[in-house]
Design a protein around this motif. Structure first.
Motif, PDB file in Angstrom:
ATOM      1  N   GLU A 145      15.706  53.977 -64.623  1.00  0.00           N
ATOM      2  CA  GLU A 145      14.927  52.876 -65.197  1.00  0.00           C
ATOM      3  C   GLU A 145      13.592  53.354 -65.767  1.00  0.00           C
ATOM      4  O   GLU A 145      13.189  52.943 -66.858  1.00  0.00           O
ATOM      5  N   ARG A 166      14.236  47.278 -66.876  1.00  0.00           N
ATOM      6  CA  ARG A 166      14.715  46.691 -65.622  1.00  0.00           C
ATOM      7  C   ARG A 166      15.914  45.778 -65.872  1.00  0.00           C
ATOM      8  O   ARG A 166      16.921  45.827 -65.148  1.00  0.00           O
ATOM      9  N   GLN A 170      19.815  46.366 -64.541  1.00  0.00           N
ATOM     10  CA  GLN A 170      20.426  45.332 -63.701  1.00  0.00           C
ATOM     11  C   GLN A 170      21.722  44.783 -64.290  1.00  0.00           C
ATOM     12  O   GLN A 170      22.514  44.158 -63.573  1.00  0.00           O
TER      13      GLN A 170
END
Length: 209
Positions: A145, A166, A170
């Motif tokens: 990330e 992020r 995810q």
């Protein structure tokens, strides 16, 4: 084969370079060969030009367009970063002009399967040279990330880079241009005139190539 891409600022570039006979020029971003054709025409009868590009589709168009100039046109599949080495292979110790037209051409943006733009859905690729090791999908789905955020910030100047990174992490895996663009739009919303994924796509194109 038709040549869909029209060279940008053609007259201005020819005027700036002032091509002359018995001179040598390098087009480090050859594309479809529009600028180089002008350089060779203006440097007749014996000016020479070295054209470099990574994109095989563009090179095929350039070879056809520059064929009438015969051995005066030297076309190589390579990055502009290798221009010194490629010029030395021709025995050129110096040149009279260098042209670099950075950016993605409309020919690439308008080909969905190349994956350069979110305007058309296609595989998340973005490679100028299809044989290159890593595609945009490889970076998006494999990088940490923090590394992804750094790329988006450094190459895209995106102030929300960490938030975007992020969201990407995810929601992996991400494999298409539309999937990535819609994901960013969903989580960021449209706050500016440009699409919120614009800077991220710019960053990935630069990082891949």
């Amino acid at each position: 084969m038709d040549t869909p891409h029209q060279p940008v600022l053609y007259q201005e570039i020819i005027h700036a370079l002032q091509p002359k006979s018995a001179s040598r020029y390098i087009d480090g971003t050859l594309g479809a060969g529009g600028h180089s054709a002008g350089i060779l025409a203006e440097s007749s009868p014996n000016g020479e030009q070295l054209g470099l590009d990574l994109d095989p589709q563009a090179l095929a168009l350039a070879r056809e367009k520059l064929a009438p100039f015969g051995g005066r046109a030297h076309i190589v599949q390579a990055s502009y970063t290798t221009m010194k080495a490629e010029a030395e292979k021709l025995g050129w110790a110096a040149v009279d002009g260098i042209l670099l037209d950075f950016g993605v051409s409309s020919m690439q943006l308008d080909t969905p399967e190349r994956g350069f733009s979110f305007l058309h859905d296609g595989p998340l690729d973005m490679r100028f040279a299809p044989s290159a090791a890593s595609s945009a999908a490889d970076l998006v789905n494999a990088l940490a990330e923090s590394d992804l955020a750094d790329i988006i910030f450094r190459y895209g100047e995106e102030r929300l880079s960490r938030r975007i990174a992020r969201v990407i992490v995810q929601n992996r895996p991400i494999t298409t241009t539309r999937q990535l663009a819609d994901l960013i739009l969903k989580h960021l919303g449209k706050r500016e005139r440009i699409h919120p994924a614009t800077r991220t796509f710019q960053a990935l194109r630069i990082a891949v190539n």
